[in-house]
Design a protein around this motif. Structure first.
Motif, PDB file in Angstrom:
ATOM      1  N   GLY A 101      34.915 -34.218 -21.759  1.00 17.55           N
ATOM      2  CA  GLY A 101      33.811 -33.353 -22.148  1.00 17.55           C
ATOM      3  C   GLY A 101      32.973 -32.811 -21.024  1.00 17.55           C
ATOM      4  N   LEU A 102      33.383 -33.004 -19.776  1.00 13.21           N
ATOM      5  CA  LEU A 102      32.599 -32.489 -18.652  1.00 13.21           C
ATOM      6  C   LEU A 102      33.085 -31.142 -18.141  1.00 13.21           C
ATOM      7  CD1 LEU A 102      31.875 -35.657 -16.469  1.00 13.21           C
ATOM      8  CD2 LEU A 102      30.471 -34.602 -18.253  1.00 13.21           C
ATOM      9  N   CYS A 103      34.379 -30.872 -18.302  1.00 10.42           N
ATOM     10  CA  CYS A 103      34.970 -29.626 -17.790  1.00 10.42           C
ATOM     11  C   CYS A 103      35.785 -28.995 -18.912  1.00 10.42           C
ATOM     12  CB  CYS A 103      35.841 -29.911 -16.564  1.00 10.42           C
ATOM     13  SG  CYS A 103      36.600 -28.436 -15.841  1.00 10.42           S
ATOM     14  N   GLY A 104      35.241 -27.942 -19.540  1.00 14.10           N
ATOM     15  CA  GLY A 104      35.911 -27.289 -20.662  1.00 14.10           C
ATOM     16  C   GLY A 104      36.910 -26.251 -20.193  1.00 14.10           C
ATOM     17  N   ALA A 105      38.197 -26.466 -20.539  1.00 14.57           N
ATOM     18  CA  ALA A 105      39.267 -25.570 -20.085  1.00 14.57           C
ATOM     19  C   ALA A 105      40.096 -25.032 -21.249  1.00 14.57           C
ATOM     20  CB  ALA A 105      40.171 -26.302 -19.099  1.00 14.57           C
ATOM     21  N   ALA A 106      39.543 -25.088 -22.474  1.00  9.36           N
ATOM     22  CA  ALA A 106      40.325 -24.668 -23.638  1.00  9.36           C
ATOM     23  C   ALA A 106      40.507 -23.159 -23.709  1.00  9.36           C
ATOM     24  CB  ALA A 106      39.654 -25.172 -24.918  1.00  9.36           C
ATOM     25  N   THR A 107      39.630 -22.404 -23.066  1.00 12.16           N
ATOM     26  CA  THR A 107      39.744 -20.941 -23.057  1.00 12.16           C
ATOM     27  C   THR A 107      40.461 -20.495 -21.792  1.00 12.16           C
ATOM     28  OG1 THR A 107      37.694 -20.699 -24.319  1.00 12.16           O
ATOM     29  CG2 THR A 107      38.465 -18.778 -23.095  1.00 12.16           C
ATOM     30  N   PRO A 108      41.576 -19.780 -21.906  1.00 18.18           N
ATOM     31  CA  PRO A 108      42.316 -19.364 -20.708  1.00 18.18           C
ATOM     32  C   PRO A 108      41.435 -18.600 -19.724  1.00 18.18           C
ATOM     33  CG  PRO A 108      43.619 -18.948 -22.685  1.00 18.18           C
ATOM     34  CD  PRO A 108      42.256 -19.357 -23.150  1.00 18.18           C
ATOM     35  N   GLY A 109      41.594 -18.948 -18.446  1.00 20.10           N
ATOM     36  CA  GLY A 109      40.881 -18.233 -17.384  1.00 20.10           C
ATOM     37  C   GLY A 109      39.423 -18.576 -17.243  1.00 20.10           C
ATOM     38  N   PHE A 110      38.971 -19.675 -17.897  1.00 16.85           N
ATOM     39  CA  PHE A 110      37.542 -19.995 -17.891  1.00 16.85           C
ATOM     40  C   PHE A 110      37.351 -21.508 -17.855  1.00 16.85           C
ATOM     41  CE2 PHE A 110      33.430 -20.859 -19.782  1.00 16.85           C
ATOM     42  CZ  PHE A 110      32.614 -19.854 -19.294  1.00 16.85           C
ATOM     43  N   LEU A 111      36.354 -21.971 -17.084  1.00 13.86           N
ATOM     44  CA  LEU A 111      35.977 -23.377 -17.049  1.00 13.86           C
ATOM     45  C   LEU A 111      34.470 -23.487 -17.308  1.00 13.86           C
ATOM     46  CD1 LEU A 111      37.870 -24.717 -13.878  1.00 13.86           C
ATOM     47  CD2 LEU A 111      38.557 -24.948 -16.281  1.00 13.86           C
ATOM     48  N   TRP A 112      34.109 -24.398 -18.222  1.00 15.66           N
ATOM     49  CA  TRP A 112      32.705 -24.691 -18.508  1.00 15.66           C
ATOM     50  C   TRP A 112      32.396 -26.055 -17.907  1.00 15.66           C
ATOM     51  CZ3 TRP A 112      29.641 -22.499 -22.962  1.00 15.66           C
ATOM     52  CH2 TRP A 112      28.392 -23.113 -23.092  1.00 15.66           C
ATOM     53  N   LEU A 113      31.468 -26.124 -16.960  1.00 11.34           N
ATOM     54  CA  LEU A 113      31.144 -27.358 -16.246  1.00 11.34           C
ATOM     55  C   LEU A 113      29.749 -27.845 -16.640  1.00 11.34           C
ATOM     56  CD1 LEU A 113      32.350 -26.042 -12.773  1.00 11.34           C
ATOM     57  CD2 LEU A 113      33.656 -27.460 -14.362  1.00 11.34           C
ATOM     58  N   HIS A 114      29.673 -29.104 -17.089  1.00 11.56           N
ATOM     59  CA  HIS A 114      28.389 -29.714 -17.434  1.00 11.56           C
ATOM     60  C   HIS A 114      27.797 -30.414 -16.220  1.00 11.56           C
ATOM     61  CE1 HIS A 114      28.019 -28.970 -21.657  1.00 11.56           C
ATOM     62  NE2 HIS A 114      29.189 -29.521 -21.955  1.00 11.56           N
ATOM     63  N   THR A 115      26.462 -30.390 -16.123  1.00  8.49           N
ATOM     64  CA  THR A 115      25.744 -31.165 -15.113  1.00  8.49           C
ATOM     65  C   THR A 115      24.700 -32.022 -15.829  1.00  8.49           C
ATOM     66  OG1 THR A 115      24.047 -29.457 -14.766  1.00  8.49           O
ATOM     67  CG2 THR A 115      26.043 -29.340 -13.402  1.00  8.49           C
ATOM     68  N   GLY A 116      24.237 -33.071 -15.148  1.00  8.15           N
ATOM     69  CA  GLY A 116      23.179 -33.904 -15.720  1.00  8.15           C
ATOM     70  C   GLY A 116      21.848 -33.189 -15.706  1.00  8.15           C
ATOM     71  N   LEU A 117      21.518 -32.510 -14.619  1.00  5.81           N
ATOM     72  CA  LEU A 117      20.257 -31.793 -14.486  1.00  5.81           C
ATOM     73  C   LEU A 117      20.239 -30.592 -15.426  1.00  5.81           C
ATOM     74  CD1 LEU A 117      17.686 -32.002 -12.635  1.00  5.81           C
ATOM     75  CD2 LEU A 117      18.718 -30.148 -11.285  1.00  5.81           C
ATOM     76  N   HIS A 118      19.113 -30.423 -16.105  1.00  3.66           N
ATOM     77  CA  HIS A 118      18.971 -29.263 -16.989  1.00  3.66           C
ATOM     78  C   HIS A 118      18.709 -27.999 -16.180  1.00  3.66           C
ATOM     79  CE1 HIS A 118      16.876 -26.410 -19.642  1.00  3.66           C
ATOM     80  NE2 HIS A 118      17.518 -26.993 -20.646  1.00  3.66           N
ATOM     81  N   THR A 119      17.707 -28.048 -15.294  1.00  4.41           N
ATOM     82  CA  THR A 119      17.334 -26.868 -14.513  1.00  4.41           C
ATOM     83  C   THR A 119      16.971 -27.295 -13.096  1.00  4.41           C
ATOM     84  OG1 THR A 119      16.465 -25.742 -16.471  1.00  4.41           O
ATOM     85  CG2 THR A 119      15.754 -24.911 -14.327  1.00  4.41           C
ATOM     86  N   GLY A 120      17.550 -26.599 -12.122  1.00  3.81           N
ATOM     87  CA  GLY A 120      17.249 -26.877 -10.719  1.00  3.81           C
ATOM     88  C   GLY A 120      18.499 -26.846  -9.877  1.00  3.81           C
ATOM     89  N   ASP A 121      18.379 -27.274  -8.625  1.00  8.39           N
ATOM     90  CA  ASP A 121      19.500 -27.261  -7.692  1.00  8.39           C
ATOM     91  C   ASP A 121      20.224 -28.603  -7.718  1.00  8.39           C
ATOM     92  OD1 ASP A 121      18.846 -24.704  -6.967  1.00  8.39           O
ATOM     93  OD2 ASP A 121      17.744 -25.288  -5.157  1.00  8.39           O
ATOM     94  N   VAL A 122      21.574 -28.524  -7.713  1.00  4.89           N
ATOM     95  CA  VAL A 122      22.404 -29.729  -7.648  1.00  4.89           C
ATOM     96  C   VAL A 122      23.336 -29.599  -6.448  1.00  4.89           C
ATOM     97  CG1 VAL A 122      22.303 -30.023 -10.154  1.00  4.89           C
ATOM     98  CG2 VAL A 122      24.228 -28.775  -9.136  1.00  4.89           C
ATOM     99  N   GLY A 123      23.775 -30.726  -5.908  1.00  4.18           N
ATOM    100  CA  GLY A 123      24.778 -30.687  -4.860  1.00  4.18           C
ATOM    101  C   GLY A 123      26.116 -30.266  -5.453  1.00  4.18           C
TER     102      GLY A 123
END
Length: 446
Positions: free
Chosen positions: A39-61
């Motif tokens: 559930g962290l990296c969504g790849a069900a749609t061809p050509g697209f990746l949905w990546l989850h982060t813990g932080l809601h808003t701001g800068d992440v490494g």
């Protein structure tokens, strides 16, 4: 190995994406993770990746690595998943929420394995928002390497945040197969094409008085659209009447236009009308436009006759006013009064801004000056135009080899020549046609 992204990126709503179709808005959350266990990296749609982060808003490494082969798994990462991914184009990019920023990844259009590693997700999720002067809370590593497709996997699960998203993904039904996607796309395309075609036909039907035109009317060209605004039913009747009647209508309209303009007493006009009646080529000066206009401008016996503009009738509320509106907004004005008729009147036409147009002086050149005019709303019938100048195009139109175009263009020129009296002309033209328009239905107001 190369690293197209290294440092910090901004996230919003705990999301960041890999996109390879710039004109695509991307899938929804459920579509991106459909049928997955990770559930962290969504790849069900061809050509697209949905990546989850813990932080809601701001800068992440965030680091992106593109490798030639699978790298060893670093045990320092707390949560790790793998999915398969194939770019849909040569333009792949890591994209922030709402497209606020992006980084080119330069991935080849081939199958890749993707490993998404995360640390600090729970701490970042609890903090929710990180300001610029606060220490980094979570960091991520996204790795690509060439590999054939295989199911997504959870390689390591530590955080509560990752567990939550894994549970969510496992509740989703599987994504559609490529064949199902293709069939859905085909049906959507057909539905869209059908709707567009029906809209075009409905618009065309309204333009043509409630019925579709024949192919001949669609392609005849000339001044068909101008005449259609005055009496679309007449166009259908002339079309259905056949070539012999169309030729008779053209000759009749040419003669009526010249009579209205007072030109039939001129020998050079009378000879042309006789040639039309005998189905012979038009004699000089009608065999050359420049010569025709020169003779009209130089013949002292041309009468000084002007007429108000012919204004199309109002459309019923049930009909489209598109054609009338467009003819009112963008018109080519009839010639200003020139030649012998110039002594009668030279109107000045005010512009929409209140400034006056500069009217060109009468010309002795072979061609009469034409002035383009922008009219807001319906044409002003008080404007005067020269009938002789409007009548001559009816003569040349009547000689057109195409009998349908000859009839329509000659009638239109005669309508303009008659000006405000054009209904009488159209009534006479109807007498040539067997088909008559149905009387209008009575209108009742509740």
């Amino acid at each position: 190995m190369r690293r197209p992204v290294e440092g910090e990126v901004h996230v919003h709503y705990g999301q960041i994406y890999v996109e390879s179709e710039s004109d695509d808005h991307g899938p929804g959350l459920a579509e991106a993770f459909a049928g997955q266990r990770a559930g962290l990296c969504g790849a069900a749609t061809p050509g697209f990746l949905w990546l989850h982060t813990g932080l809601h808003t701001g800068d992440v490494g965030f680091t992106v690595e593109v490798r030639d082969q699978a790298p060893p798994l670093d045990p320092a990462w707390e949560d790790v998943v793998e999915v398969s991914f194939r770019p849909a184009s040569a333009q792949s990019a890591l994209v922030q929420w709402a497209g606020e920023d992006s980084w080119d990844l330069d991935l080849e259009e081939t199958d890749h394995r993707v490993r998404y590693c995360a640390s600090g997700m729970d701490r970042a999720s609890e903090t929710d928002t990180r300001s610029a002067d606060e220490p980094q809370l979570d960091r991520y590593l996204l790795q690509f390497w060439p590999a054939p497709p295989e199911p997504d996997r959870v390689l390591k699960e530590t955080s509560r945040t990752a567990a939550y998203w894994h549970r969510y993904a496992r509740t989703l039904p599987p994504p559609p197969t490529p064949a199902e996607r293709a069939e859905t796309a085909r049906r959507e395309r057909l539905a869209r094409e059908t709707e567009e075609r029906e809209q075009r036909l409905a618009h065309e039907r309204r333009q043509w008085g409630g019925r579709l035109p024949s192919d001949a009317l669609r392609t005849v060209g000339g001044n068909v659209s101008g005449l259609r605004d005055f009496d679309p039913a007449l166009l259908h009747a002339i079309d259905a009447a056949g070539p012999a009647t169309q030729r008779a209508v053209a000759r009749f309209a040419a003669r009526r236009a010249c009579e209205a303009a007072g030109l039939t007493a001129l020998d050079w006009v009378a000879h042309a009308l006789t040639a039309l009646a005998e189905d012979r080529p038009l004699p000089p000066p009608f065999d050359d436009d420049a010569s025709m206009w020169h003779v009209l401008a130089s013949d002292p016996d041309v009468p000084d006759r002007t007429v108000g503009r012919a204004v199309p009738p109002e459309r019923p509320p049930s009909e489209s006013a598109d054609s009338v509106l467009m003819s009112g907004l963008f018109q080519t004005a009839a010639p200003f009064v020139v030649g012998p008729a110039a002594a009668f009147e030279e109107p000045q036409v005010p512009s929409p801004s209140g400034e006056e147009w500069q009217v060109p002086p009468p010309s002795d050149s072979a061609l009469s000056p034409l002035v383009a005019m922008l009219t807001i709303g319906r044409p002003d019938p008080s404007l005067r135009i020269s009938q002789p100048h409007m009548a001559l195009p009816a003569v040349t139109a009547a000689a057109d080899p195409d009998p349908l175009r000859a009839a329509l263009d000659a009638v239109y020129a005669a309508v303009v020549t008659y000006g405000e009296d054009h209904p009488a002309l159209l009534a006479e033209v109807w007498s040539f046609c067997e088909e008559r328009p149905a009387p209008p239905e009575p209108r009742f107001t509740p």
